[in-house]
Design a protein around this motif. Structure first.
Motif, short mmCIF file in Angstrom:
data_model
loop_
_atom_site.label_atom_id
_atom_site.label_comp_id
_atom_site.label_asym_id
_atom_site.label_seq_id
_atom_site.Cartn_x
_atom_site.Cartn_y
_atom_site.Cartn_z
N ALA A 52 -4.31 1.11 -1.55
CA ALA A 52 -3.27 -0.22 -1.56
C ALA A 52 -3.31 -0.72 -2.88
CB ALA A 52 -4.09 -1.27 -0.87
N PHE A 53 -2.06 -1.32 -3.42
CA PHE A 53 -1.99 -1.94 -4.63
C PHE A 53 -2.87 -3.05 -4.91
CE2 PHE A 53 2.25 -0.35 -3.94
CZ PHE A 53 2.18 0.91 -4.59
N SER A 54 -3.51 -3.27 -5.91
CA SER A 54 -4.47 -4.67 -6.15
C SER A 54 -3.64 -5.71 -6.05
CB SER A 54 -5.16 -4.19 -7.68
OG SER A 54 -4.31 -4.19 -8.79
N SER A 55 -2.28 -5.50 -6.81
CA SER A 55 -1.44 -6.81 -6.71
C SER A 55 0.22 -6.30 -6.75
CB SER A 55 -1.71 -7.64 -8.10
OG SER A 55 -0.77 -8.63 -8.01
N VAL A 56 0.90 -7.08 -5.99
CA VAL A 56 2.31 -6.72 -6.15
C VAL A 56 2.71 -8.28 -6.51
CG1 VAL A 56 2.42 -5.04 -4.12
CG2 VAL A 56 2.45 -7.48 -3.47
N ASN A 57 2.06 -9.27 -7.03
CA ASN A 57 2.66 -10.18 -7.58
C ASN A 57 3.30 -10.03 -9.19
OD1 ASN A 57 3.28 -13.04 -7.92
ND2 ASN A 57 1.25 -13.58 -8.36
N LEU A 58 4.10 -9.49 -9.18
CA LEU A 58 4.66 -8.70 -10.50
C LEU A 58 6.24 -9.27 -10.58
CD1 LEU A 58 3.34 -5.23 -10.02
CD2 LEU A 58 2.24 -7.16 -11.10
N ALA A 91 0.42 4.85 -16.03
CA ALA A 91 0.09 5.01 -17.55
C ALA A 91 1.73 4.93 -18.19
CB ALA A 91 -0.60 5.55 -17.97
N ARG A 92 2.51 5.81 -17.68
CA ARG A 92 3.66 6.13 -18.09
C ARG A 92 4.81 4.95 -17.75
NH1 ARG A 92 5.00 11.53 -19.03
NH2 ARG A 92 3.61 13.01 -18.70
N LEU A 93 4.73 4.34 -16.50
CA LEU A 93 5.29 3.10 -16.46
C LEU A 93 4.85 1.85 -16.76
CD1 LEU A 93 6.07 4.35 -12.48
CD2 LEU A 93 7.83 4.19 -14.50
N HIS A 94 3.75 1.98 -17.69
CA HIS A 94 3.28 0.70 -18.48
C HIS A 94 2.61 -0.12 -17.33
CE1 HIS A 94 5.30 1.47 -22.53
NE2 HIS A 94 4.83 2.46 -22.10
N LEU A 95 2.21 0.15 -16.27
CA LEU A 95 1.42 -0.71 -15.29
C LEU A 95 -0.03 -0.61 -14.99
CD1 LEU A 95 4.21 -0.02 -12.50
CD2 LEU A 95 4.04 -2.12 -13.95
N SER A 96 -0.66 0.43 -15.77
CA SER A 96 -1.96 0.46 -15.42
C SER A 96 -3.03 -0.79 -15.86
CB SER A 96 -2.49 1.82 -16.65
OG SER A 96 -2.05 1.50 -18.03
N HIS A 97 -2.31 -1.57 -16.94
CA HIS A 97 -2.93 -2.75 -16.95
C HIS A 97 -2.63 -4.01 -16.02
CE1 HIS A 97 0.95 -3.51 -18.38
NE2 HIS A 97 0.80 -4.75 -18.77
N LYS A 98 -1.77 -3.70 -15.10
CA LYS A 98 -1.60 -4.59 -14.18
C LYS A 98 -1.83 -4.29 -12.83
CE LYS A 98 1.43 -7.57 -16.43
NZ LYS A 98 1.44 -9.41 -16.05
N VAL A 99 -2.08 -3.16 -12.45
CA VAL A 99 -2.14 -2.84 -10.87
C VAL A 99 -3.28 -1.55 -11.10
CG1 VAL A 99 -0.95 -1.92 -8.87
CG2 VAL A 99 0.31 -3.29 -10.26
N GLU A 100 -4.02 -1.53 -10.05
CA GLU A 100 -4.97 -0.29 -9.63
C GLU A 100 -4.65 -0.09 -8.22
OE1 GLU A 100 -8.92 -1.66 -10.34
OE2 GLU A 100 -8.58 -1.67 -12.53
N ILE A 101 -5.17 1.28 -7.78
CA ILE A 101 -4.66 1.61 -6.61
C ILE A 101 -6.08 1.60 -5.92
CG2 ILE A 101 -4.13 3.44 -4.93
CD1 ILE A 101 -1.93 2.06 -6.62
N VAL A 102 -6.36 0.73 -4.82
CA VAL A 102 -7.85 0.48 -4.28
C VAL A 102 -7.65 0.80 -2.69
CG1 VAL A 102 -9.79 -0.86 -3.90
CG2 VAL A 102 -8.23 -1.13 -5.88
N ASP A 103 -8.39 1.90 -2.50
CA ASP A 103 -8.15 2.50 -0.99
C ASP A 103 -6.83 2.55 -0.73
OD1 ASP A 103 -10.98 2.50 -0.62
OD2 ASP A 103 -11.03 0.13 -0.28
N ALA A 163 0.91 -1.01 -0.07
CA ALA A 163 -0.04 0.00 -0.21
C ALA A 163 0.84 1.32 0.10
CB ALA A 163 -0.97 -0.14 1.13
N LEU A 164 0.33 2.41 -0.39
CA LEU A 164 1.16 3.61 -0.36
C LEU A 164 0.66 4.36 1.06
CD1 LEU A 164 -0.20 5.07 -3.94
CD2 LEU A 164 2.16 4.21 -3.44
N TYR A 165 1.71 3.86 1.86
CA TYR A 165 1.50 4.22 3.41
C TYR A 165 2.05 5.68 3.43
CZ TYR A 165 0.50 -0.61 4.49
OH TYR A 165 0.06 -1.99 4.64
N GLY A 166 1.28 6.46 4.08
CA GLY A 166 1.82 7.94 4.09
C GLY A 166 1.62 8.90 3.03
N VAL A 167 1.01 8.41 2.02
CA VAL A 167 0.63 9.17 0.85
C VAL A 167 -1.01 9.49 0.87
CG1 VAL A 167 0.63 9.28 -1.72
CG2 VAL A 167 2.51 8.04 -0.34
N ASP A 168 -1.07 10.92 0.58
CA ASP A 168 -2.42 11.10 0.33
C ASP A 168 -2.98 10.84 -0.77
OD1 ASP A 168 -4.71 12.45 0.47
OD2 ASP A 168 -4.14 14.36 0.50
N VAL A 169 -3.62 9.65 -1.10
CA VAL A 169 -3.91 9.08 -2.34
C VAL A 169 -5.08 9.77 -2.85
CG1 VAL A 169 -4.77 6.85 -3.29
CG2 VAL A 169 -2.86 6.69 -1.73
#
Length: 561
Positions: free
Chosen positions: A446-452, A432-444, A414-420
């Motif tokens: 937290a990363f939807s997945s870190v199994n990358l 999108a710039r890092l080509h990760l939008s199709h792999k990961v979403e930020i939900v509340d 999760a993005l701890y300490g960040v005002d998401v």
């Protein structure tokens, strides 16, 4: 152990003891009531009322005692875990490295769990102790001579236990030490499983020489401790039976005692065997808890004296300069079996600089970065932030000015300490710039997945570092796991964009293809700076395409603010 619980909350412990004693005495009174009723001594019509009242008192006081202590012990264990966690976070990094991951995990898991298990036995201890005391009072009322004999037997049993208790305690302590070594082996197993799978002889030797040896030593010491306590318990059981034999066969010959007294004594004494057995069988749990608590207090003592003093927040992102003057640091390299010395180092960093740190493996690049970050402490020399010399009292505040991605980085889920919530558009843009939008979403948050893949995880770590928006960034071989496409994005777009926003960047790298982008290239060899190059000549021939992409990224709406 009891002192620790009492210091944690003497009010709760006093309530637990009081209700436990009430439960035990009520239990003993109920037994005396039943024994007297069986002997025909009670024929009053109010007998059922007394019976029901005593039974309800026993049940209610037991429930209250257990509930209070369970509530108290769960809170105490929670506070203890959080205390150890905060202690670890506040302690200097070199001290944590000295202790090792396995030992720290042992404190958070094995020791805290052991203390929790023993604390939950405290109501049982109070209740059964009160039962024994109440039964002894009743037996004294039946016959003070028999009570004196019984008290002598109990005193003899306690004395023999005191003489023998160091034997199992020594094995308990040895088992706890072996648990640290076993945990270290487990850490090596999980972190080095790929290397072990590729080398069968290595894996077999590792299991036989490390895991099996530690597991066997832990098993041996645990078994010896259990066997020693079992022998003590059996000794107390033998004393019980010897006492019953004396009461049945010896006492009637020595003194004239009525059959009702003998039968009452035997009944009550048989009832006492259960609480006495519970008291003696709880000793191993308290012995293990004592060892565990000693380990936790040792950790507290070893780290508390080195905690940073000033835990205030930094005064905003203001940054004028960072200077290192005569900085040295020495340590022993186990693999090479030699002493390595970094320095003396004299460097200056200014806002808006892009600096590459280059050199061969083992030249001291990571060590220099760790000193710069404040994780390692210079043995000689000073680090100066703006106009302040960094010392133990302000080092924690100093470290809050950095964002870093280490070569062996850890990616939180999760993005701890960040005002998401207020930066969602920016997060989506960089995904999108890092080509990760199709792999990961930020939900509340937290990363939807870190199994990358490793490269994708590093890109997520880069996103988290950008969102921290610190004045100084340190990247240790970030591009080592990236495809050529993302190396180009990292060096030619992302790093210059940080520089354009006034951030200072120190990148440890071997990618000489991009050296022309740096303001300075600092070369290390054997812990010493051998060259500092200013590659403006390279930059003049780099072409306009890279410059245009930097301008677009730094000025775009998706840029970090």
């Amino acid at each position: 152990m009891l002192k620790f619980l009492w210091r944690s909350s003497w009010v709760t412990m006093a309530g637990v003891m009081l209700t436990g004693i009430v439960a035990g005495l009520s239990n003993a009174a109920l037994l005396a009531f039943i024994n007297t009723r069986l002997a025909g001594g009670l024929t009053d019509f109010a007998d059922p009322v007394w019976f029901v009242g005593l039974a309800l008192t026993v049940l209610t006081s037991r429930f209250v005692s257990h509930y209070w202590l369970n509530r108290f012990s769960t809170k105490t264990i929670r506070d203890l875990r959080l205390h150890i966690s905060r202690l670890i976070l506040r302690a200097p990094y070199p001290d944590l490295q000295r202790l090792g991951k396995a030992q720290l995990l042992g404190h958070l898991t094995e020791d805290v769990t052991t203390i929790a298990g023993a604390s939950e036995l405290f109501p049982v201890l109070c209740i059964n102790f009160a039962i024994v005391a109440g039964c002894m009072a009743y037996l004294s009322w039946l016959s003070w001579q028999l009570a004196a004999v019984l008290a002598g037997v109990i005193l003899f049993g306690i004395t023999t236990f005191q003489l023998c208790k160091n034997i199992p305690t020594r094995y308990v302590r040895g088992a706890r030490e072996e648990y640290d070594r076993l945990s270290q082996g487990f850490c090596a197993l999980t972190e080095g499983v790929r290397e072990l799978k590729l080398h069968r002889h290595r894996s077999e030797a590792f299991v036989a020489g490390s895991l099996a040896a530690s597991a066997e030593a832990y098993r041996r010491d645990s078994l010896r401790a259990a066997a020693a306590y079992l022998a003590i318990n059996q000794w107390t059981q033998l004393l019980y039976f010897l006492t019953i034999g004396v009461i049945l066969y010896g006492f009637p010959v020595w003194r004239s005692v009525g059959a009702e007294v003998i039968s009452g004594y035997i009944l009550v004494f048989l009832f006492m065997m259960s609480p006495l057995t519970i008291l003696t069988s709880s000793l191993p749990a308290f012995s293990r808890a004592k060892v565990a608590l000693h380990k936790v207090l040792q950790l507290d003592d070893s780290l508390a004296g080195t905690l940073t003093i000033d835990l205030a927040e930094p005064d905003g992102p203001h940054f004028d300069r960072l200077a290192m003057r005569g900085v040295t640091h020495a340590f022993h390299r186990e693999k090479e079996n030699r002493q390595f010395r970094l320095g003396p180092i004299d460097l200056d960093f200014r806002p808006g600089e892009l600096v590459f740190l280059v050199g061969g493996n083992g030249s001291g690049k990571t060590t220099l970065a760790m000193i710069l970050l404040g994780l390692y402490h210079p043995e000689q020399g000073t680090v100066i932030w703006n106009d302040s010399v960094i010392h133990a009292g302000n080092r924690d505040v100093y470290m809050q000015n950095f964002s870093a991605i280490f070569a062996d980085f850890y990616l939180f889920d999760a993005l701890y300490g960040v005002d998401v919530a207020n930066r969602q558009a920016l997060i989506d843009d960089y995904l999108a710039r890092l080509h990760l939008s199709h792999k990961v979403e930020i939900v509340d948050g937290a990363f939807s997945s870190v199994n990358l893949s490793q490269g994708q995880r590093k890109r997520l770590a880069l996103l988290a570092a950008y969102l921290e928006d610190r004045p100084f960034y340190v990247f240790d071989e970030w591009a080592a796991d990236q495809d050529p496409e993302f190396k180009q994005v990292f060096y030619a777009e992302l790093l210059p964009a940080l520089k354009a926003r006034g951030k200072t960047v120190l990148a440890i790298t071997h990618d000489d293809k991009y050296f022309h982008l740096a303001d300075r290239c600092i070369k290390l060899e054997e812990g010493r700076i051998t060259a500092i190059e200013y590659p403006q000549a390279y930059r003049q021939t780099a072409g306009a395409e890279t410059g245009a992409s930097i301008e677009a990224l730094a000025s775009s709406d998706g840029g970090i603010r």
